[in-house]
Design a protein around this motif. Structure first.
Motif, PDB file in Angstrom:
ATOM      1  N   THR A 169       0.827  -1.207   0.000  1.00  0.00           N
ATOM      2  CA  THR A 169       0.000   0.000   0.000  1.00  0.00           C
ATOM      3  C   THR A 169       0.861   1.256   0.000  1.00  0.00           C
ATOM      4  O   THR A 169       0.636   2.187  -0.767  1.00  0.00           O
ATOM      5  N   PHE A 226       1.853   4.665  -3.200  1.00  0.00           N
ATOM      6  CA  PHE A 226       1.769   6.120  -3.165  1.00  0.00           C
ATOM      7  C   PHE A 226       3.055   6.709  -3.746  1.00  0.00           C
ATOM      8  O   PHE A 226       4.118   6.627  -3.137  1.00  0.00           O
ATOM      9  N   ARG A 276      -1.741  11.281   2.517  1.00  0.00           N
ATOM     10  CA  ARG A 276      -2.470  12.436   2.019  1.00  0.00           C
ATOM     11  C   ARG A 276      -2.877  13.249   3.239  1.00  0.00           C
ATOM     12  O   ARG A 276      -2.811  12.765   4.366  1.00  0.00           O
ATOM     13  N   ILE A 306      -5.024  11.646   6.046  1.00  0.00           N
ATOM     14  CA  ILE A 306      -5.077  10.190   5.844  1.00  0.00           C
ATOM     15  C   ILE A 306      -3.705   9.609   6.138  1.00  0.00           C
ATOM     16  O   ILE A 306      -2.717  10.022   5.519  1.00  0.00           O
ATOM     17  N   ALA A 343      -5.103   2.162   9.543  1.00  0.00           N
ATOM     18  CA  ALA A 343      -5.271   3.327   8.677  1.00  0.00           C
ATOM     19  C   ALA A 343      -5.962   4.413   9.483  1.00  0.00           C
ATOM     20  O   ALA A 343      -6.871   4.134  10.252  1.00  0.00           O
ATOM     21  N   PHE A 385      -7.950   8.073   9.615  1.00  0.00           N
ATOM     22  CA  PHE A 385      -8.753   9.042   8.875  1.00  0.00           C
ATOM     23  C   PHE A 385      -9.111  10.182   9.828  1.00  0.00           C
ATOM     24  O   PHE A 385      -9.749   9.945  10.853  1.00  0.00           O
ATOM     25  N   LEU A 444      -8.766   2.348  11.746  1.00  0.00           N
ATOM     26  CA  LEU A 444      -9.266   1.024  11.382  1.00  0.00           C
ATOM     27  C   LEU A 444      -8.058   0.154  11.101  1.00  0.00           C
ATOM     28  O   LEU A 444      -7.205   0.526  10.285  1.00  0.00           O
ATOM     29  N   SER A 453      -6.390   8.660  -3.335  1.00  0.00           N
ATOM     30  CA  SER A 453      -5.680   8.275  -2.115  1.00  0.00           C
ATOM     31  C   SER A 453      -6.644   7.739  -1.081  1.00  0.00           C
ATOM     32  O   SER A 453      -6.376   6.746  -0.399  1.00  0.00           O
ATOM     33  N   LEU A 454      -7.778   8.416  -0.955  1.00  0.00           N
ATOM     34  CA  LEU A 454      -8.767   7.967   0.025  1.00  0.00           C
ATOM     35  C   LEU A 454      -9.223   6.545  -0.293  1.00  0.00           C
ATOM     36  O   LEU A 454      -9.339   5.692   0.589  1.00  0.00           O
ATOM     37  N   ARG A 493      -7.512   4.288  -1.928  1.00  0.00           N
ATOM     38  CA  ARG A 493      -6.421   3.341  -1.675  1.00  0.00           C
ATOM     39  C   ARG A 493      -6.293   3.011  -0.195  1.00  0.00           C
ATOM     40  O   ARG A 493      -6.167   1.850   0.191  1.00  0.00           O
ATOM     41  N   VAL A 494      -6.319   4.042   0.636  1.00  0.00           N
ATOM     42  CA  VAL A 494      -6.152   3.797   2.073  1.00  0.00           C
ATOM     43  C   VAL A 494      -7.369   3.049   2.630  1.00  0.00           C
ATOM     44  O   VAL A 494      -7.248   2.154   3.461  1.00  0.00           O
ATOM     45  N   SER A 495      -8.538   3.445   2.124  1.00  0.00           N
ATOM     46  CA  SER A 495      -9.730   2.729   2.578  1.00  0.00           C
ATOM     47  C   SER A 495      -9.638   1.268   2.177  1.00  0.00           C
ATOM     48  O   SER A 495      -9.979   0.364   2.955  1.00  0.00           O
ATOM     49  N   PHE A 525      -6.915  -0.367   1.702  1.00  0.00           N
ATOM     50  CA  PHE A 525      -5.907  -0.959   2.591  1.00  0.00           C
ATOM     51  C   PHE A 525      -6.528  -1.343   3.940  1.00  0.00           C
ATOM     52  O   PHE A 525      -6.342  -2.454   4.439  1.00  0.00           O
ATOM     53  N   ALA A 526      -7.310  -0.408   4.494  1.00  0.00           N
ATOM     54  CA  ALA A 526      -7.919  -0.672   5.800  1.00  0.00           C
ATOM     55  C   ALA A 526      -8.876  -1.854   5.718  1.00  0.00           C
ATOM     56  O   ALA A 526      -8.900  -2.720   6.592  1.00  0.00           O
ATOM     57  N   VAL A 584      -8.759  -4.327   3.553  1.00  0.00           N
ATOM     58  CA  VAL A 584      -8.006  -5.573   3.379  1.00  0.00           C
ATOM     59  C   VAL A 584      -7.465  -6.044   4.732  1.00  0.00           C
ATOM     60  O   VAL A 584      -7.579  -7.212   5.098  1.00  0.00           O
TER      61      VAL A 584
END
Lengths: 175, 398
Positions: free
Chosen positions: A10, A14, A54, A57, A87, A89, A103, B5-6, B8-10, B12-13, B15
């Motif tokens: 992941t 980026f 980001r 994030i 992650a 947020f 999360l 990006s949001l 991708r990270v979501s 990732f979370a 997964v």
């Protein structure tokens, strides 16, 4: 190892690493461990390091260490350690305050001692599951790279065991 | 770009969380507490519907096992058999689920064990062996019966591999059929026989078209049946009759209430009686109730059925003031004005209404029924019930 691979894949996806900002966090808190009509509150210290991929994030690694046992009836419990990945947020900052949600995935160990007449009997078990945290972070006026954080966390586990906790700490953003 | 990006990270979370299905056995922590709280000392394993100390089963046959436990003083304790760490000594021969359901997979012998906290049950041995029913085994039980005194009989199947096993379904019968009555037994393959007519009787067990039999003798020791006389009940009330069997060479009568045949021989519009001797009043009048053991021995009692009870009344009112520690006898009778001759204090059921019995207690024990005692300050309702009619007392403890 699967979750570590997921993290690396992941992060590598980026391509704008130059924009990335790192952060670290330290918390002290108490867990709530409930089962069998018993309610334990052992202490813990938690540290995490992460990277904003980001604005608002982030992805982070965390490690908790149990600082104290808690006693109920004939039993002592300690969440000896916990570690994992999450992650982050965050909401936009309003009057210096941000809300955030984490999360992720956590593995943790619980030691339970049964206090007998002349001895102690130890039951140890390792658990793993999802981690969900909800928190508030207040940016310090004098040192705007730092935030005070207050967080509720819940570690997913099969009933009838429930593991959650509250933590209070400080987060520092590093360029 | 930000949305990318949001996502991708979501992703990732998600997964990470998807990979993180709960792992870890909570029972490692809960069972020691359970064992501690129960003061669990011993555990034993038994088949759910059999008293056998070892079993032989066919491959693919499922058998439920249960747990029994005792505490440190040897008293039995309630302990669940489900969600336990059951195990078998050889998983190639059989499996057992967390709920204690055993299933053989191939022929062989295995031991079942289970651990709760630090308490382990002694192993229970199961032989997994293929066999079909070859014959009905011996019928076990007394060869002599006394009329209207029930006896339990049981049998088992002898299978082609030579093993004795419980029978899933056994059909029981007697010859001659009018010589007794059969009631299902509590254990697999058992029956309860109550003989009624003196003489020989044949008890037959049948399963899968195979039969086994045993010839029994019903003696003539029952001399008379005793029933109480001069009883009465209200038209909306019930009355339990008791049949006493007087047997030869026995100094005291035996309770044969559940073995005799009950019937109304006169006044079926006034009363009814069930198989257990419970009489229900229907209408004002009289009725004769018979208890019979076979065709020759019976007893009849005459009942008076009085008018329906519609009201209970208290002696001295229903508002009672008590001080803490004070005891007072409450009294009730049927009718609209308290009448000592119609007093039913001892026949009524007494209790405190609700779960809070810390303010006052009331006796529901013979000879002290209706005695109320103030315990702590407060107000509580005490209720007396008789023949489906109730009366409430307000107890004010101060």
């Amino acid at each position: 190892m699967r979750w570590l691979l997921t993290l690396l894949l992941t992060l590598s996806s980026f391509s704008v690493a130059a924009e990335s900002q790192f952060y670290g966090e330290f918390q002290l808190g108490v867990h709530g461990v409930q089962h069998s009509d018993l309610d334990f509150h052992p202490g813990f210290a938690s540290g995490s390091v992460g990277m904003y991929v980001r604005r608002h994030i982030g992805v982070e690694l965390f490690y908790d260490r149990g600082t104290s046992k808690a006693r109920e009836d004939d039993f002592d419990i300690k969440v000896t350690e916990a570690s994992g990945i999450a992650a982050r947020f965050e909401s936009p900052e309003q009057r210096g305050v941000q809300a955030y949600i984490l999360l992720g995935y956590v593995t943790y160990s619980i030691d339970q001692y049964e206090n007998l007449l002349n001895s102690r009997r130890l039951a140890q078990e390792n658990f793993s599951g999802a981690r969900v945290s909800l928190g508030l972070a207040k940016t310090l006026q004098r040192y705007r790279q730092a935030q005070l954080v207050f967080e509720y966390r819940n570690y997913d586990v099969d009933a009838p065991l429930n593991v959650d906790g509250f933590g209070l700490g400080i987060r520092v953003k590093l360029r | 770009m930000k949305l990318n990006s949001l996502v991708r990270v979501s992703f990732f979370a998600l997964v990470v969380m998807a990979l993180s299905g709960c792992e870890g056995d909570v029972r490692d922590l809960t069972e020691p507490v359970e064992a501690n709280q129960l003061n669990l000392s011993t555990l034993s394993i038994a088949p759910l519907s059999s008293s056998r100390t070892s079993l032989t089963v066919n491959p693919d046959e499922a058998i439920a096992f249960t747990l029994a436990g005792t505490d440190g003083s040897g008293q039995s304790v309630d302990i669940a058999s489900t969600n336990r760490r059951w195990s078998v000594s050889d998983n190639n021969i059989a499996t057992i689920s967390d709920d204690g359901i055993f299933r053989g997979t191939q022929e062989g012998v295995v031991d079942i064990s289970v651990l709760v906290g630090e308490v382990r049950a002694p192993p229970f041995t199961v032989n997994v062996s293929f066999g079909t029913l070859d014959r009905i085994g011996e019928i076990v039980g007394s060869e002599e019966l006394q009329p209207c005194l029930a006896q339990t009989y049981s049998t088992e199947g002898i299978f082609t591999d030579g093993s004795p096993r419980d029978l899933d379904s056994v059909s029981w019968s007697i010859e001659p059929t009018e010589s007794g009555t059969l009631t299902e037994g509590t254990e697999s393959g058992s029956i309860i026989l109550s003989g009624t007519t003196s003489g020989p009787i044949t008890l037959i067990a049948t399963s899968d078209n195979l039969s086994g039999s045993k010839v029994l003798t019903i003696d003539d020791s029952l001399e008379t049946i005793g029933l109480a006389n001069g009883l009465s009940l209200a038209a909306n009330a019930t009355l339990q009759l008791v049949a006493q069997g007087n047997y030869a060479n026995e100094s005291s009568p035996r309770d044969i209430t559940n073995a005799v045949a009950w019937s109304i021989t006169q006044g079926s519009d006034q009363a009814a009686v069930d198989d257990a001797g419970l009489v229900s009043g229907i209408a004002e009048g009289s009725a004769a109730v018979q208890a019979a053991c076979g065709a020759d021995i019976n007893a009849v009692t005459n009942l008076t059925i009085t008018a329906q009870i519609t009201q209970l009344v208290a002696d001295g009112g229903t508002d009672i003031d008590l001080s803490v520690g004070q005891l007072e006898q409450l009294r009730i009778s049927t009718g609209t004005v308290y009448d000592e001759d119609e007093d039913v204090t001892e026949l009524a059921s007494w209790g405190v209404v609700g779960i809070d019995n810390t303010i006052a207690s009331v006796s529901n024990v013979s000879s002290t029924r209706g005695q109320v005692t103030g315990l702590t300050r407060g107000e509580v309702i005490v209720r007396a019930s008789y023949n489906n009619v109730s009366i409430n007392f307000t107890i004010d403890v101060n």
